[in-house]
Design an enzyme around this catalytic site. Structure first.
Site, PDB file in Angstrom:
ATOM      1  N   ARG A  34      -0.591   3.395  -9.184  1.00 27.77           N
ATOM      2  CA  ARG A  34      -1.648   2.720  -8.491  1.00 27.77           C
ATOM      3  C   ARG A  34      -2.876   2.879  -9.148  1.00 27.77           C
ATOM      4  O   ARG A  34      -3.865   1.965  -9.028  1.00 27.77           O
ATOM      5  CB  ARG A  34      -1.603   3.046  -6.850  1.00 27.77           C
ATOM      6  N   ARG A  44      -8.650  -7.581  -5.307  1.00 25.95           N
ATOM      7  CA  ARG A  44      -8.223  -6.361  -6.309  1.00 25.95           C
ATOM      8  C   ARG A  44      -8.173  -6.876  -7.601  1.00 25.95           C
ATOM      9  O   ARG A  44      -7.742  -5.978  -8.493  1.00 25.95           O
ATOM     10  CB  ARG A  44      -6.816  -5.859  -5.791  1.00 25.95           C
ATOM     11  N   ARG A  94       3.588   7.255   3.714  1.00 23.98           N
ATOM     12  CA  ARG A  94       3.672   5.870   3.269  1.00 23.98           C
ATOM     13  C   ARG A  94       4.453   5.990   1.950  1.00 23.98           C
ATOM     14  O   ARG A  94       4.665   6.974   1.385  1.00 23.98           O
ATOM     15  CB  ARG A  94       2.188   5.419   2.682  1.00 23.98           C
ATOM     16  N   ARG A 103      -2.527  13.411   2.086  1.00 23.61           N
ATOM     17  CA  ARG A 103      -2.377  12.524   3.295  1.00 23.61           C
ATOM     18  C   ARG A 103      -0.713  12.573   3.602  1.00 23.61           C
ATOM     19  O   ARG A 103      -0.497  12.420   4.860  1.00 23.61           O
ATOM     20  CB  ARG A 103      -3.025  11.075   2.946  1.00 23.61           C
TER      21      ARG A 103
HETATM   22  P1  AMP Z   1      -3.478  -0.435   0.251  1.00 17.31           P
HETATM   23  O1  AMP Z   1      -3.267  -0.099   1.568  1.00 17.31           O
HETATM   24  O2  AMP Z   1      -4.733  -1.155   0.061  1.00 17.31           O
HETATM   25  O3  AMP Z   1      -3.531   0.990  -0.665  1.00 17.31           O
HETATM   26  O4  AMP Z   1      -2.352  -1.289  -0.530  1.00 17.31           O
HETATM   27  C1  AMP Z   1      -1.152  -0.869  -0.503  1.00 17.31           C
HETATM   28  C2  AMP Z   1      -0.382  -1.757  -1.649  1.00 17.31           C
HETATM   29  O5  AMP Z   1      -0.255  -3.047  -1.109  1.00 17.31           O
HETATM   30  C3  AMP Z   1      -1.065  -1.646  -2.773  1.00 17.31           C
HETATM   31  O6  AMP Z   1      -0.435  -0.910  -3.862  1.00 17.31           O
HETATM   32  C4  AMP Z   1      -0.257  -3.165  -3.712  1.00 17.31           C
HETATM   33  O7  AMP Z   1       1.000  -3.108  -3.912  1.00 17.31           O
HETATM   34  C5  AMP Z   1      -0.645  -4.114  -2.117  1.00 17.31           C
HETATM   35  N1  AMP Z   1      -1.796  -4.783  -1.980  1.00 17.31           N
HETATM   36  C6  AMP Z   1      -2.780  -4.302  -1.038  1.00 17.31           C
HETATM   37  N2  AMP Z   1      -3.670  -5.172  -1.331  1.00 17.31           N
HETATM   38  C7  AMP Z   1      -3.603  -5.915  -2.619  1.00 17.31           C
HETATM   39  C8  AMP Z   1      -4.188  -7.061  -3.318  1.00 17.31           C
HETATM   40  N3  AMP Z   1      -5.547  -7.198  -2.626  1.00 17.31           N
HETATM   41  N4  AMP Z   1      -3.661  -7.580  -4.240  1.00 17.31           N
HETATM   42  C9  AMP Z   1      -2.527  -7.128  -4.803  1.00 17.31           C
HETATM   43  N5  AMP Z   1      -1.567  -6.293  -4.125  1.00 17.31           N
HETATM   44  C10 AMP Z   1      -2.351  -5.600  -2.827  1.00 17.31           C
END
Ligand code: AMP
Length: 193
Positions: A150, A88, A139, A127
């Site tokens: 985000r 990311r 969530r 969702r």
């Molecule tokens: P996601 O399920 O991929 O939307 O991730 C949920 C949350 O986890 C994100 O909003 C970040 O807070 C954290 N997160 C997940 N993957 C990453 C990553 N590669 N780098 C930094 N934070 C992450």
């Protein structure tokens, strides 16, 4: 075959990754899932990242790179890795390249799921509403406030990866707005090319 699914929150990365797991025996590595699991089991790291995640900000590169390293080292026999929600940031992208090289592996492609922002916001808030209607809980980060954060994190920190993988000759973009099956078939075309 090792691939990255790139795209903003709600673009359908997780859904498409699950299909690839079923169809191609690939392994989904979702740092978001790993972080949520760490929170649920109440590890020290899980507790540390909880507030950052709920607000919609990114956790540190060090933490997620550590999580990915552990999974890559676990090995096993499979059709390759799908990186979902990782990398990311540019340092994460460099670290992933280094980790794969260390293991004698490489990245085959990055697939960008292109979506329109308004539809994205509707999808994510939908969702959350669906989860509640089904008797579950949304969530913690599926609410309008953290969604804005985000999206901003995506545009500021993650979207430069599109140029990064383009420059490496690895970028493929698919229309993420079609039906689940349509997106799936576009991804299949890229992977089979
Ligand atoms: P996601 O399920 O991929 O939307 O991730 C949920 C949350 O986890 C994100 O909003 C970040 O807070 C954290 N997160 C997940 N993957 C990453 C990553 N590669 N780098 C930094 N934070 C992450």
């Amino acid at each position: 075959m090792n691939i990255i699914l790139l795209g903003p929150p709600g673009a359908g990365k997780g859904t498409q990754a699950q299909k690839l797991v079923e169809d191609r025996n690939m392994i989904q590595l979702s740092t978001g899932d790993m972080l949520r699991a760490a929170r649920t089991s109440g590890t020290e790291m899980g507790n540390k990242v909880a507030a950052v995640m709920d607000a919609g900000n990114l956790v540190t590169d060090e933490i997620v790179i550590g999580l990915i390293r552990e999974q890559l080292e676990a090995g096993g026999d499979h059709g390759g890795f799908i990186f979902d929600g990782f990398p990311r940031t540019l340092p994460q992208a460099d670290a992933l390249g280094d980790l794969l090289t260390e293991m004698g592996q490489s990245l085959d492609c990055a697939i960008e799921l292109q979506v329109n922002d308004e539809i994205l916001v509707e999808r994510i808030l939908g969702r959350a509403a669906d989860a509640v209607a089904a008797g579950g809980t949304a969530r913690a980060d599926d609410n309008e406030e953290s969604l804005k954060t985000r999206l901003m994190a995506y545009y500021k920190q993650t979207s430069p990866l599109i140029g990064y993988y383009y420059a490496k000759g690895m970028l493929n973009s698919v229309d993420g707005l079609g039906s689940m099956e349509a997106v799936q078939s576009e991804i299949a075309t890229v992977l089979d090319a």
